[in-house]
Design a protein around this motif. Structure first.
Motif, PDB file in Angstrom:
ATOM      1  N   TYR A  93       0.800  -1.224   0.000  1.00 31.24           N
ATOM      2  CA  TYR A  93       0.000   0.000   0.000  1.00 31.24           C
ATOM      3  C   TYR A  93       0.838   1.281   0.000  1.00 31.24           C
ATOM      4  O   TYR A  93       0.652   2.144  -0.872  1.00 31.24           O
ATOM      5  CB  TYR A  93      -0.984   0.003   1.168  1.00 31.24           C
ATOM      6  CG  TYR A  93      -1.735   1.309   1.295  1.00 31.24           C
ATOM      7  CD1 TYR A  93      -2.716   1.651   0.381  1.00 31.24           C
ATOM      8  CD2 TYR A  93      -1.444   2.212   2.316  1.00 31.24           C
ATOM      9  CE1 TYR A  93      -3.405   2.867   0.476  1.00 31.24           C
ATOM     10  CE2 TYR A  93      -2.120   3.416   2.424  1.00 31.24           C
ATOM     11  CZ  TYR A  93      -3.103   3.731   1.502  1.00 31.24           C
ATOM     12  OH  TYR A  93      -3.769   4.927   1.584  1.00 31.24           O
ATOM     13  N   ARG A  97       0.968   3.770  -3.232  1.00 29.98           N
ATOM     14  CA  ARG A  97       0.445   5.110  -3.000  1.00 29.98           C
ATOM     15  C   ARG A  97       1.465   6.164  -3.417  1.00 29.98           C
ATOM     16  O   ARG A  97       1.113   7.170  -4.040  1.00 29.98           O
ATOM     17  CB  ARG A  97       0.080   5.284  -1.525  1.00 29.98           C
ATOM     18  CG  ARG A  97      -0.564   6.631  -1.225  1.00 29.98           C
ATOM     19  CD  ARG A  97      -0.828   6.811   0.248  1.00 29.98           C
ATOM     20  NE  ARG A  97      -1.493   8.085   0.505  1.00 29.98           N
ATOM     21  CZ  ARG A  97      -1.557   8.678   1.684  1.00 29.98           C
ATOM     22  NH1 ARG A  97      -1.006   8.105   2.746  1.00 29.98           N
ATOM     23  NH2 ARG A  97      -2.177   9.829   1.825  1.00 29.98           N
ATOM     24  N   ASP A 145      -4.718  11.359  -4.695  1.00 30.45           N
ATOM     25  CA  ASP A 145      -4.416  10.496  -3.559  1.00 30.45           C
ATOM     26  C   ASP A 145      -5.163   9.173  -3.686  1.00 30.45           C
ATOM     27  O   ASP A 145      -6.179   9.057  -4.381  1.00 30.45           O
ATOM     28  CB  ASP A 145      -4.789  11.176  -2.240  1.00 30.45           C
ATOM     29  CG  ASP A 145      -4.034  10.580  -1.059  1.00 30.45           C
ATOM     30  OD1 ASP A 145      -3.203   9.669  -1.270  1.00 30.45           O
ATOM     31  OD2 ASP A 145      -4.273  11.030   0.081  1.00 30.45           O
ATOM     32  N   ASP A 186      -8.044   4.722   1.187  1.00 30.01           N
ATOM     33  CA  ASP A 186      -7.339   4.404   2.428  1.00 30.01           C
ATOM     34  C   ASP A 186      -6.782   2.980   2.386  1.00 30.01           C
ATOM     35  O   ASP A 186      -7.081   2.194   1.491  1.00 30.01           O
ATOM     36  CB  ASP A 186      -8.233   4.632   3.642  1.00 30.01           C
ATOM     37  CG  ASP A 186      -9.422   3.691   3.715  1.00 30.01           C
ATOM     38  OD1 ASP A 186      -9.314   2.511   3.320  1.00 30.01           O
ATOM     39  OD2 ASP A 186     -10.495   4.139   4.164  1.00 30.01           O
ATOM     40  N   GLU A 187      -5.966   2.660   3.377  1.00 26.41           N
ATOM     41  CA  GLU A 187      -5.225   1.406   3.346  1.00 26.41           C
ATOM     42  C   GLU A 187      -6.142   0.191   3.305  1.00 26.41           C
ATOM     43  O   GLU A 187      -5.926  -0.730   2.509  1.00 26.41           O
ATOM     44  CB  GLU A 187      -4.292   1.307   4.563  1.00 26.41           C
ATOM     45  CG  GLU A 187      -3.485   0.017   4.576  1.00 26.41           C
ATOM     46  CD  GLU A 187      -2.462  -0.014   5.704  1.00 26.41           C
ATOM     47  OE1 GLU A 187      -2.012  -1.117   6.046  1.00 26.41           O
ATOM     48  OE2 GLU A 187      -2.125   1.070   6.233  1.00 26.41           O
TER      49      GLU A 187
END
Length: 249
Positions: free
Chosen positions: A107, A111, A165, A168-169
């Motif tokens: 992750y 990212r 972005d 989320d993880e």
């Protein structure tokens, strides 16, 4: 091995940042060369048009895909790996390699790559003194944005855009696990290798039916820190680390 412009022999199905650069280097060392990777798009501006055609749904037949990958024997990484189903159908003789890693470690790495963290803003005005080779890479990736948006949105949702972005993880880990499950379900067991580059040469060579290179360590390239440093050096005009092939740690 001699390249066959009409047939891919190895199809990568792994997501970015799962050891795709290391696996590309390994496949090329084993004779499945050249191996298509995102780096090819960055250094061959004309390839962008191929992927915009793919994104537009204009590439459908084996002959179409053969033109996209003319001269290549293998694939790794996006954009190619996103189309693993289509490629598996178009080239039924090819074997499929699904690169994997711990999704929690994957992750932060993916990212950094996709969100633009520690990476130049491709849409920003480029410095006037930027070397032409670097300018060409940035221009190619900016032109690729529609294709990359389409690919990323298939995983991360319709609001995601290349350079924005990440989810989320937990959501990203779920994406990773769904992808792995889909490939395992969609490819016959005898045609698929689920491969962690930490396993080294043996499982890859056994799967492909080739000898293990004697006395050679398996290539471990493109770790996150090396990639960050390479982007920084590129901005300064130093192309020595491109395409991010420095040894990892």
């Amino acid at each position: 091995m001699t390249g066959d412009v009409d047939m891919l022999k190895v199809i990568g199905a792994g997501l970015p940042r799962t050891g795709t650069t290391s696996t590309k280097a390994a496949l090329e060392r084993l004779g499945f060369d050249p191996c298509y990777h995102m780096a090819e798009v960055m250094t061959h501006p004309d390839h962008v048009d191929r992927w915009l055609s793919v994104a537009a749904g204009e590439v459908k037949t084996r002959e179409d895909w053969s033109r996209v990958f003319a001269g290549y024997q293998a694939t790794q990484d996006w954009p190619a790996s996103h189309y693993w189903r289509e490629l598996a159908d178009a080239f039924p003789e090819a074997k499929i390699v699904l690169t994997v890693r711990d999704p929690r470690k994957w992750y932060p790495s993916v990212r950094m790559l996709l969100s633009g963290e520690n990476r130049p803003d491709l849409s920003a005005e480029l410095p006037a003194d930027l070397p032409e080779a670097v300018r060409q890479i940035f221009a190619s990736m900016e032109r690729m944005r529609p294709a990359m948006d389409q690919i990323g949105q298939a995983y991360f949702g319709s609001d995601w855009h290349f350079g924005g972005d990440m989810v989320d993880e937990d959501a990203a880990v779920a994406v990773f696990e769904r992808h792995v499950a889909a490939v395992k379900e969609g490819v016959p067991e005898q045609r698929l290798l689920v491969f962690d580059v930490r396993e080294g040469w043996e499982p890859l060579c056994a799967f492909l039916g080739v000898d293990v290179p004697a006395g050679e360590p398996f290539p471990h390239l493109n770790d996150a820190e090396s990639m960050r440093q390479a982007f920084e050096r590129m901005q300064e005009g130093d192309m020595s680390a491109f395409p991010f092939g420095e040894p990892g740690h």
